[in-house]
Scaffold this motif. Structure first.
Motif, mmCIF file in Angstrom:
data_model
loop_
_atom_site.group_PDB
_atom_site.id
_atom_site.type_symbol
_atom_site.label_atom_id
_atom_site.label_comp_id
_atom_site.label_asym_id
_atom_site.label_seq_id
_atom_site.Cartn_x
_atom_site.Cartn_y
_atom_site.Cartn_z
ATOM 1 N N GLY A 142 0.803 -1.214 0.000
ATOM 2 C CA GLY A 142 0.000 0.000 0.000
ATOM 3 C C GLY A 142 0.836 1.264 0.000
ATOM 4 O O GLY A 142 0.325 2.334 -0.299
ATOM 5 N N ASP A 143 2.118 1.172 0.336
ATOM 6 C CA ASP A 143 2.993 2.352 0.345
ATOM 7 C C ASP A 143 3.367 2.744 -1.076
ATOM 8 O O ASP A 143 3.511 1.889 -1.954
ATOM 9 C CB ASP A 143 4.276 2.072 1.127
ATOM 10 C CG ASP A 143 4.029 1.891 2.616
ATOM 11 O OD1 ASP A 143 2.890 2.105 3.050
ATOM 12 O OD2 ASP A 143 4.981 1.535 3.325
ATOM 13 N N ILE A 144 3.540 4.046 -1.295
ATOM 14 C CA ILE A 144 4.051 4.537 -2.573
ATOM 15 C C ILE A 144 5.573 4.536 -2.458
ATOM 16 O O ILE A 144 6.143 5.197 -1.596
ATOM 17 C CB ILE A 144 3.545 5.963 -2.873
ATOM 18 C CG1 ILE A 144 2.020 6.015 -2.822
ATOM 19 C CG2 ILE A 144 4.069 6.453 -4.217
ATOM 20 C CD1 ILE A 144 1.315 5.262 -3.903
ATOM 21 N N LEU A 145 6.223 3.761 -3.329
ATOM 22 C CA LEU A 145 7.673 3.600 -3.279
ATOM 23 C C LEU A 145 8.323 4.203 -4.507
ATOM 24 O O LEU A 145 7.748 4.200 -5.598
ATOM 25 C CB LEU A 145 8.044 2.112 -3.217
ATOM 26 C CG LEU A 145 7.459 1.272 -2.098
ATOM 27 C CD1 LEU A 145 7.899 -0.164 -2.249
ATOM 28 C CD2 LEU A 145 7.873 1.821 -0.756
ATOM 29 N N GLU A 146 9.537 4.673 -4.324
ATOM 30 C CA GLU A 146 10.383 5.071 -5.448
ATOM 31 C C GLU A 146 11.564 4.113 -5.462
ATOM 32 O O GLU A 146 12.310 4.023 -4.492
ATOM 33 C CB GLU A 146 10.867 6.502 -5.285
ATOM 34 C CG GLU A 146 11.726 6.925 -6.455
ATOM 35 C CD GLU A 146 11.985 8.420 -6.473
ATOM 36 O OE1 GLU A 146 12.784 8.835 -7.313
ATOM 37 O OE2 GLU A 146 11.390 9.150 -5.658
ATOM 38 N N VAL A 147 11.693 3.385 -6.550
ATOM 39 C CA VAL A 147 12.721 2.352 -6.665
ATOM 40 C C VAL A 147 13.718 2.769 -7.733
ATOM 41 O O VAL A 147 13.338 3.105 -8.861
ATOM 42 C CB VAL A 147 12.098 0.989 -7.032
ATOM 43 C CG1 VAL A 147 13.161 -0.062 -7.196
ATOM 44 C CG2 VAL A 147 11.090 0.573 -5.979
ATOM 45 N N GLU A 148 14.986 2.752 -7.361
ATOM 46 C CA GLU A 148 16.054 3.003 -8.328
ATOM 47 C C GLU A 148 16.689 1.662 -8.661
ATOM 48 O O GLU A 148 17.122 0.925 -7.766
ATOM 49 C CB GLU A 148 17.087 3.959 -7.733
ATOM 50 C CG GLU A 148 18.157 4.351 -8.730
ATOM 51 C CD GLU A 148 19.142 5.362 -8.159
ATOM 52 O OE1 GLU A 148 20.023 5.784 -8.920
ATOM 53 O OE2 GLU A 148 19.033 5.704 -6.971
ATOM 54 N N HIS A 149 16.719 1.344 -9.949
ATOM 55 C CA HIS A 149 17.256 0.041 -10.363
ATOM 56 C C HIS A 149 17.989 0.180 -11.691
ATOM 57 O O HIS A 149 17.842 1.170 -12.411
ATOM 58 C CB HIS A 149 16.116 -0.980 -10.488
ATOM 59 C CG HIS A 149 15.182 -0.685 -11.621
ATOM 60 N ND1 HIS A 149 15.274 -1.312 -12.829
ATOM 61 C CD2 HIS A 149 14.151 0.184 -11.734
ATOM 62 C CE1 HIS A 149 14.334 -0.857 -13.630
ATOM 63 N NE2 HIS A 149 13.635 0.066 -12.978
ATOM 64 N N ARG A 150 18.768 -0.836 -11.983
ATOM 65 C CA ARG A 150 19.434 -0.916 -13.285
ATOM 66 C C ARG A 150 18.668 -1.925 -14.135
ATOM 67 O O ARG A 150 18.354 -3.015 -13.651
ATOM 68 C CB ARG A 150 20.876 -1.382 -13.118
ATOM 69 C CG ARG A 150 21.748 -0.358 -12.455
ATOM 70 C CD ARG A 150 23.201 -0.811 -12.424
ATOM 71 N NE ARG A 150 24.020 0.254 -11.889
ATOM 72 C CZ ARG A 150 24.279 0.420 -10.597
ATOM 73 N NH1 ARG A 150 23.779 -0.416 -9.720
ATOM 74 N NH2 ARG A 150 25.023 1.420 -10.192
ATOM 75 N N PRO A 151 18.371 -1.604 -15.370
ATOM 76 C CA PRO A 151 17.704 -2.582 -16.235
ATOM 77 C C PRO A 151 18.587 -3.814 -16.417
ATOM 78 O O PRO A 151 19.815 -3.718 -16.422
ATOM 79 C CB PRO A 151 17.506 -1.839 -17.554
ATOM 80 C CG PRO A 151 17.599 -0.399 -17.209
ATOM 81 C CD PRO A 151 18.511 -0.305 -16.027
ATOM 82 N N ALA A 152 17.970 -4.978 -16.561
ATOM 83 C CA ALA A 152 18.718 -6.232 -16.638
ATOM 84 C C ALA A 152 19.631 -6.288 -17.858
ATOM 85 O O ALA A 152 20.709 -6.879 -17.804
ATOM 86 C CB ALA A 152 17.750 -7.409 -16.664
ATOM 87 N N ASP A 153 19.216 -5.671 -18.966
ATOM 88 C CA ASP A 153 20.037 -5.740 -20.175
ATOM 89 C C ASP A 153 21.261 -4.827 -20.107
ATOM 90 O O ASP A 153 22.210 -5.012 -20.853
ATOM 91 C CB ASP A 153 19.200 -5.412 -21.413
ATOM 92 C CG ASP A 153 18.513 -4.058 -21.303
ATOM 93 O OD1 ASP A 153 18.495 -3.497 -20.196
ATOM 94 O OD2 ASP A 153 18.001 -3.574 -22.330
ATOM 95 N N VAL A 154 21.267 -3.852 -19.202
ATOM 96 C CA VAL A 154 22.391 -2.923 -19.096
ATOM 97 C C VAL A 154 23.523 -3.537 -18.287
ATOM 98 O O VAL A 154 24.689 -3.352 -18.581
ATOM 99 C CB VAL A 154 21.920 -1.589 -18.453
ATOM 100 C CG1 VAL A 154 23.094 -0.698 -18.157
ATOM 101 C CG2 VAL A 154 20.946 -0.899 -19.360
ATOM 102 N N GLY A 155 23.191 -4.276 -17.231
ATOM 103 C CA GLY A 155 24.216 -4.875 -16.380
ATOM 104 C C GLY A 155 24.385 -4.103 -15.092
ATOM 105 O O GLY A 155 23.678 -3.137 -14.811
#
Length: 190
Positions: free
Chosen positions: A90-103
């Motif tokens: 239920g929480d609004i989250l901000e997720v920073e991630h690297r795309p899988a194809d980038v590495g």
């Protein structure tokens, strides 16, 4: 029942040649007496061969769980946000991630969405995020201990805590949801 009382109670005579030729050989105890009684039956022999490879040893599972538990504890000390205790469904989250194809050393992306589920599975723990980038509903599943996950920030919490443990019903209401824009990382401009 009267006829049964007159039957002799002496044990039946033992067969002449029963069992393996080696006196020290024993069948595996988990196969049970059922297969010992049906030594010549092809169906029983086929089932015995099928079951032989399926019994996984339980002691190996304990060792794996202990190693995973120690690794999770080590990673939680280094990066406390990975244990998923800082946010709830239920929480609004901000997720920073690297795309899988980038590495693991490529540029990162930021997405903002509502957490609709949390799955606690030691190193396989994950959470689901329902987002609307470009006004199109998308659902991400992030592995909490993946090296591609850079950070998780809580943007806001609901006024009332949801009663359900999984908020999958929000998938149908995705068009009604509004999310804030992702924050821009420091030093980056349009």
């Amino acid at each position: 029942w009267r006829a049964a009382a007159s039957v002799s109670t002496a044990p039946p005579p033992a067969p002449a040649d029963v069992g393996p030729t080696n006196p020290w050989a024993r069948p595996a105890p988990w196969l049970g007496a059922y297969y010992q009684l049906r030594q010549g039956d092809p169906a029983a022999m086929h089932n015995r061969e099928r079951r032989r490879g399926k019994a996984a040893p339980k002691r190996g599972r304990f060792i794996t769980q202990e190693v995973e538990r120690r690794e999770v504890a080590r990673r939680n000390v280094a990066e406390p946000w990975r244990d998923m205790k800082g946010f709830d469904r239920g929480d609004i989250l901000e997720v920073e991630h690297r795309p899988a194809d980038v590495g693991s050393d490529g540029p990162t992306e930021r997405v903002v969405g509502v957490c609709i589920a949390k799955h606690h599975r030691a190193l396989g723990s994950s959470f689901r995020l329902l987002c609307k980038p470009d006004d199109l509903p998308v659902e991400y599943q992030f592995a909490a201990y993946s090296p591609l996950l850079v950070s998780v920030d809580v943007r806001s919490r609901p006024r009332k805590r949801p009663r359900l443990s999984k908020l999958y019903y929000l998938r149908q209401r995705a068009s009604e949801l509004k999310f804030p824009e992702p924050r821009r990382p420091e030093g980056k401009r349009r």
